[in-house]
Design a protein around this motif. Sequence first.
Motif: not given
Length: 329
Positions: A229-234, A236-243, A266-269
């Motif tokens: 949540k902190e990483l994605s604040k800027e 706008g939020g990425v949800g839970s991160g699950y596909p 925060f991305t797993r490429f």
Amino acid sequence: MEELPQSVNKLLESSHTETYVSEVPRLLREDDKNTPIIVGVDEAGRGPIFGSMVYCAAYIPVDFMDCLKSSGESNLKYGFDDSKKLTDVKRDELFGYIWNENAGVKVKSDVTEDAIKQLKHNTGYVLTGISARDISSGMMRFPPTEVYNLNQQAHDTTMDMIKRISEDLKLNIDHVFIDTVGPPESYQRKLEARFPKIKFTVSKKADSIYPIVSVASVIAKVTRDMHLKELSKESGGVGSGYPSDPNTVKFLKQNVSPVIGWKPEFTRFSWNTTNSYLSEENEKYGTVLIKWEEEYITTGKKRKQNEKITTLEPSQRRGLLTMDSFYDI
């Protein structure tokens, strides 16, 4: 919880893997460090395309073990269980009892002030957040024989946490209970070979069987969610991160950069879901198809135009990017 735990702040210090070690519980500091303890190990965030995979090794004195159970004379009714079975509010409540000195507000009438203090004064933990950047870096190593897969990363992280508790903190580990990664039998043998003086129980669904693993499960899950949540604040939020999360899918589509994709912090490429946006489905999403050097010096991968390149001479590699140089991972 508005205030961030120290463990979350520790993970925010770097875009690479970080480890947080809590203070040794008061009762273990006051007593002889030879007091036997049990350890529970579990993770959160193995499958998401965004965020770290967080591992936790929680420990308590053996004498406090019965207090975590859901029944019995010593029951303090905390409600620890597999973190996936608990609501967000309940997980936050339980984690707050452990880390927050001000967490004395009763949410349930059967969780007393004294019970909260007992849990806090008996529980310690080591937590490691394997960053998305390091997960990708390990899984995309070249050549393929050097790939550092997710199971290996999980095993090494678990052994490092146990080492920190037994060798660095010099606590007396009696028994470690672990939610398995891969076949439990071979994983247990691997652990026993590394730590021959410690008893291990490696099991499927350990977080539903052993309360101390449930403690680790809750700590890992809450920490991972707060960190993401902190990483994605800027952004706008990425949800839970699950596909499977509609909010994550929406973020993927609306925020893909033609070249970078998404933030490497925060991305797993290395996941097929994110990789497809930048390769097989690049025309659909308007991203740039990058010719990676690694793909051209292996077996001659066929491209969309059916061109086949086997091995390029060094002079012919100009203009090709490597994953290491591009994402600095």
